[in-house]
Scaffold this motif. Structure first.
Motif, PDB file in Angstrom:
ATOM      1  N   HIS A 115      11.359  47.074  34.445  1.00  0.00           N
ATOM      2  CA  HIS A 115      10.744  48.114  35.327  1.00  0.00           C
ATOM      3  C   HIS A 115       9.539  47.137  36.086  1.00  0.00           C
ATOM      4  O   HIS A 115       9.343  47.349  37.213  1.00  0.00           O
ATOM      5  CB  HIS A 115      10.054  49.261  34.767  1.00  0.00           C
ATOM      6  CG  HIS A 115       9.313  50.249  35.643  1.00  0.00           C
ATOM      7  ND1 HIS A 115      10.072  50.868  36.629  1.00  0.00           N
ATOM      8  CD2 HIS A 115       8.210  50.812  35.400  1.00  0.00           C
ATOM      9  CE1 HIS A 115       9.093  51.451  37.391  1.00  0.00           C
ATOM     10  NE2 HIS A 115       8.021  51.549  36.675  1.00  0.00           N
ATOM     11  N   VAL A 122      12.648  53.534  37.821  1.00  0.00           N
ATOM     12  CA  VAL A 122      13.083  54.250  36.680  1.00  0.00           C
ATOM     13  C   VAL A 122      14.391  54.462  36.426  1.00  0.00           C
ATOM     14  O   VAL A 122      15.126  54.329  35.561  1.00  0.00           O
ATOM     15  CB  VAL A 122      12.097  55.304  36.402  1.00  0.00           C
ATOM     16  CG1 VAL A 122      12.718  56.218  35.386  1.00  0.00           C
ATOM     17  CG2 VAL A 122      10.700  55.006  36.126  1.00  0.00           C
ATOM     18  N   ASP A 133      16.554  59.281  32.973  1.00  0.00           N
ATOM     19  CA  ASP A 133      15.168  58.998  33.481  1.00  0.00           C
ATOM     20  C   ASP A 133      13.987  59.330  32.462  1.00  0.00           C
ATOM     21  O   ASP A 133      13.021  58.565  32.356  1.00  0.00           O
ATOM     22  CB  ASP A 133      14.857  59.653  34.798  1.00  0.00           C
ATOM     23  CG  ASP A 133      16.043  59.098  35.811  1.00  0.00           C
ATOM     24  OD1 ASP A 133      15.856  59.642  36.885  1.00  0.00           O
ATOM     25  OD2 ASP A 133      16.976  58.463  35.418  1.00  0.00           O
ATOM     26  N   LYS A 137      11.411  57.020  31.004  1.00  0.00           N
ATOM     27  CA  LYS A 137       9.544  57.296  31.301  1.00  0.00           C
ATOM     28  C   LYS A 137       9.024  57.345  29.926  1.00  0.00           C
ATOM     29  O   LYS A 137       7.806  56.708  29.827  1.00  0.00           O
ATOM     30  CB  LYS A 137       9.436  58.369  32.059  1.00  0.00           C
ATOM     31  CG  LYS A 137       9.768  58.197  33.713  1.00  0.00           C
ATOM     32  CD  LYS A 137       9.686  59.870  34.177  1.00  0.00           C
ATOM     33  CE  LYS A 137      10.155  59.896  35.354  1.00  0.00           C
ATOM     34  NZ  LYS A 137       9.996  61.134  35.953  1.00  0.00           N
ATOM     35  N   GLU A 164       0.486  52.820  36.550  1.00  0.00           N
ATOM     36  CA  GLU A 164       1.489  53.988  37.148  1.00  0.00           C
ATOM     37  C   GLU A 164       1.708  53.243  38.498  1.00  0.00           C
ATOM     38  O   GLU A 164       1.212  52.739  39.246  1.00  0.00           O
ATOM     39  CB  GLU A 164       0.791  55.172  37.315  1.00  0.00           C
ATOM     40  CG  GLU A 164       0.071  55.838  36.055  1.00  0.00           C
ATOM     41  CD  GLU A 164       1.068  56.161  34.903  1.00  0.00           C
ATOM     42  OE1 GLU A 164       2.347  56.468  35.507  1.00  0.00           O
ATOM     43  OE2 GLU A 164       0.708  56.088  33.727  1.00  0.00           O
ATOM     44  N   GLU A 168       8.637  55.570  40.656  1.00  0.00           N
ATOM     45  CA  GLU A 168       9.246  55.650  39.670  1.00  0.00           C
ATOM     46  C   GLU A 168      10.478  56.646  39.715  1.00  0.00           C
ATOM     47  O   GLU A 168      11.203  56.593  38.626  1.00  0.00           O
ATOM     48  CB  GLU A 168       8.408  56.196  38.325  1.00  0.00           C
ATOM     49  CG  GLU A 168       7.308  55.328  37.904  1.00  0.00           C
ATOM     50  CD  GLU A 168       6.687  55.429  36.656  1.00  0.00           C
ATOM     51  OE1 GLU A 168       6.173  54.921  36.092  1.00  0.00           O
ATOM     52  OE2 GLU A 168       6.949  56.703  36.307  1.00  0.00           O
ATOM     53  N   HIS A 169      10.650  57.092  40.768  1.00  0.00           N
ATOM     54  CA  HIS A 169      11.874  57.728  41.016  1.00  0.00           C
ATOM     55  C   HIS A 169      12.711  56.849  41.856  1.00  0.00           C
ATOM     56  O   HIS A 169      13.614  57.243  42.471  1.00  0.00           O
ATOM     57  CB  HIS A 169      11.700  59.484  41.612  1.00  0.00           C
ATOM     58  CG  HIS A 169      10.969  59.900  40.409  1.00  0.00           C
ATOM     59  ND1 HIS A 169      11.300  60.405  39.411  1.00  0.00           N
ATOM     60  CD2 HIS A 169       9.408  60.185  40.530  1.00  0.00           C
ATOM     61  CE1 HIS A 169      10.280  61.278  38.807  1.00  0.00           C
ATOM     62  NE2 HIS A 169       9.267  60.903  39.616  1.00  0.00           N
TER      63      HIS A 169
ATOM     64  N   THR B 145       8.224  66.708  29.841  1.00  0.00           N
ATOM     65  CA  THR B 145       8.148  65.241  29.936  1.00  0.00           C
ATOM     66  C   THR B 145       6.787  64.584  29.710  1.00  0.00           C
ATOM     67  O   THR B 145       5.750  65.553  29.893  1.00  0.00           O
ATOM     68  CB  THR B 145       8.562  64.530  30.984  1.00  0.00           C
ATOM     69  OG1 THR B 145       7.899  64.737  32.046  1.00  0.00           O
ATOM     70  CG2 THR B 145      10.086  64.665  31.450  1.00  0.00           C
TER      71      THR B 145
END
Lengths: 169, 507
Positions: A115, A122, A133, A137, A164, A168-169, B145
């Motif tokens: 990553h 991700v 996913d 994470k 961050e 991430e998607h 999450t």
């Protein structure tokens, strides 16, 4: 659009090699793993060349090969350990970082490298590692926390991270 | 301190000089790998690579007598065979007190893998009175999450005393709520004893969208680290109202009990936070069972495996097969087991010669000092791979054997019959055709066939793929992906046919 293998190889070989070196800290292991991973990619190039995640596939394969090699070498030499000195010119901070990285559980190591170093999303990491996913994470979060703690000892200040990412998607 | 690990990773590795890629070498090796993949049968590649490399001879009927080869452990310098006891370290009083602290908290309902939990940190004191220190953690309800069980920094302490063979909680202080205190004070349990093991502390099922998710919590009761080579395999199983297992999660192998800094009694919550237990299902937001969550419960099922010292047995050959690197070890169920109950022989199993030995009825036999059979385990072998592969046989025994035997039948048992296969449906995939087919083997014993799939495209081109089918049973449906050759688009495939023939060494 299929990619040209030679171009692909020249473009991604250094990154994959560095990722393998990051994990193994042994030049010969990293070199062998990278060479073998690209060979396997060439064997599948008909399909792989159309994939956007081809570089991720090669990096994942190389990391898996590294890990297998390290596991086998540990079996042979239980006292054997990584030698960070083999990576040229370590500095204390870098030694701390890679030491923290290598102390992570294997899946967290792989997720972090794919990553953050391999620049894969991700979702792509999840697909390559056959995870959800959410699990990726979660691994990233745990890895960040652990590495953050490892790196915060320099000056005693509480650490914060800017790890961050927006993609991430 | 502001740390951008991504940037550091990149900056610090930028100066690592990468060798120039040997593209020629990569292509030569890649071409060889590709040929292997195509020469073999795509799905059982490894097996057939082995076969093609070894160059199988035509199989002749084998009427030689049954070969029994025996290994006598007493003739070897084997240590650790004196007893079936795993002989782990003695558990200290402090470890037992720590175990009690966790179990008492669980008994009082203070350990909730899906909510507020007392997370054990350490135990202090001794000489009849101990104080357990816990930290409040707030485990995330399955379905959301984020970090697993983040720490609150709030600590609670529970003081307990020994009364005869029991521990009793006397007092609670710190960040405990009044209700928590009232639930824990007075909790009395027998002093934890027996060999080190995993204790099942808590499993929760939590409703999530259209189903339920599970999270579990185990407790290692022994010293850390364990002083023997110890493996633990755990499954988390979802059970329906009738107690039937409806979903079993991938086994989690813990090569040693949580390499934790905590000197004793880490829980799986801690191990999970450390990343040593990949039990991510509790936070993935995915239901692991669908339907009414109230209809399901969950259980841990774990086994612990202790290797003895010097347990290598050597090699055994019989009936065209060979077992190499045989090692013996003990398996113990982990919940409340006083003694190990199973013995395992791990080995690598492959062909003894370069000929495919076919399906054989084999038997592993354990013998005592007077040559009496302690236990035996029949195994049907029909390995297609000439390369030895990891294998394991398990026995229920109450003592160690004096000798181990492997015995295989003299003849091939697999009849020269073919599986009955038919294609149910097919569709294009990514660089492949995805095929759903049905296959049946209405014979006994097991058999092996080579099935050839012939695909035809809308332009009249055709290509073939092969696959080995093994085993028996009634008609089953399964999905398989078959790579298409370069230059063919999977969406162009309009027809697929399959036919099977009995496996022969030439295949």
């Amino acid at each position: 659009m299929p990619q040209d293998f030679d171009l692909f190889c020249r473009q991604h070989y250094p990154v994959v090699y560095r990722a393998a070196l990051m994990l193994s800290s042994k030049k010969e292991i990293a070199e062998d793993a990278t060479q073998e991973a690209f060979s396997r990619a060439f064997a599948r190039w008909g399909r792989l060349s159309r994939q956007q995640w081809a570089a991720g596939w090669v990096m994942t394969t190389a990391l898996n090969l590294c890990r297998r090699h390290l596991k086998n070498s540990r079996r042979v030499d239980p006292e054997g350990s990584h030698d960070p000195g083999e990576v040229s010119g370590p500095t204390p901070q870098r030694a701390d970082l890679f030491s923290a990285l290598r102390e992570l559980p294997s899946r967290q190591q792989q997720v972090v490298i794919l990553h953050y170093f391999g620049d894969l999303s991700v979702h792509t990491v999840a697909e390559l590692m056959n995870l959800t996913d959410g699990t990726v994470k979660s691994y990233l979060f745990r890895a960040r926390t652990t590495m953050k703690q490892s790196l915060s000892i320099d000056d005693g200040e509480p650490a914060s991270t800017t790890m961050e990412r927006n993609n991430e998607h | 301190m502001n740390i951008d690990i991504q940037q550091i990773l990149r900056d610090r590795s930028r100066n690592w000089s990468s060798p120039e890629p040997d593209i020629g070498g990569i292509k030569r090796r890649g071409t060889m790998l590709r040929r292997r993949r195509r020469a073999g049968i795509s799905v059982v590649t490894l097996a057939l690579v082995g076969a093609s490399v070894w160059g199988l001879a035509v199989l002749q009927p084998d009427d030689s007598p049954v070969v029994n080869q025996r290994i006598d452990p007493s003739q070897r310098a084997v240590t650790g065979w004196e007893t079936l006891s795993p002989k782990l370290s003695e558990i200290s009083q402090a470890d037992r007190a720590g175990t009690f602290a966790v179990l008492a908290a669980a008994e009082a309902g203070l350990i909730d893998p899906g909510g507020r939990t007392w997370d054990y940190l350490r135990v202090e004191g001794g000489e009849g009175e101990w104080t357990a220190v816990h930290e409040i953690i707030n485990c995330i309800t399955p379905g959301s999450t984020g970090e697993i069980c983040p720490r609150s920094g709030e600590q609670v302490t529970a003081t307990f005393v020994r009364e005869d063979d029991r521990f009793v909680v006397r007092e609670v202080s710190g960040a405990a709520t009044a209700e928590e205190s009232s639930r824990l004070v007075g909790t009395s349990l027998p002093m934890p004893g027996g060999p080190p093991r995993y204790e099942d502390v808590a499993v929760v099922s939590a409703p999530v969208a259209d189903g339920a998710a599970f999270a579990g919590w185990l407790l290692w009761t022994g010293p850390i680290p364990a002083d023997r080579d110890l493996h633990v395999l755990c499954n988390l199983e979802a059970l329906d109202a009738d107690g039937k297992v409806v979903r079993r999660f991938r086994p989690v192998e813990m090569p040693r009990p949580h390499g934790s800094d905590n000197p004793n009694n880490p829980t799986t919550g801690e191990a999970s936070r450390d990343g040593n237990v990949p039990w991510g299902w509790g936070i993935d937001g995915e239901p692991v069972v669908h339907g009414d969550p109230n209809e399901y419960t969950a259980e841990h099922r774990c086994s612990t495996f202790w290797w003895t010292d010097g347990s290598r047995l050597g090699d055994l050959t019989s009936g065209g097969y060979r077992a190499t690197d045989a090692q013996i070890g003990y398996t113990a169920p982990v919940f409340g087991a006083e003694n190990p109950v199973a013995l395992q022989i791990h080995h690598r199993f492959g062909w003894a010669t370069e000929e495919f030995p076919g399906a054989r009825e084999c038997k592993w036999i354990l013998l005592d000092e007077s040559n009496k059979v302690l236990a035996s385990e029949p195994v049907a072998y029909y390995s297609l791979s000439s390369k030895p592969r990891d294998n394991m046989v398990s026995f229920d025994v109450d003592r160690l054997p004096a000798a181990v035997e492997l015995s295989c039948g003299p003849r091939r048992d697999d009849p020269t019959l073919a599986h009955d296969a038919s294609i149910h449906s097919f569709r294009p995939g990514e660089g492949a055709v995805l095929v759903t087919w049905e296959v049946a083997w209405p014979h006994d014993p097991l058999g092996t066939s080579v099935c050839t799939l012939r695909f035809t495209t809308n332009s009249g081109e055709s290509f073939e793929k092969r696959r080995v089918e093994q085993g028996g049973g009634s008609r089953t449906t399964s999905d398989h992906a078959f790579d298409v050759p370069d230059g063919i688009d999977p969406t162009d495939v309009t027809d697929a046919q399959v036919s099977c023939v009995p496996w022969t060494p030439g295949d």
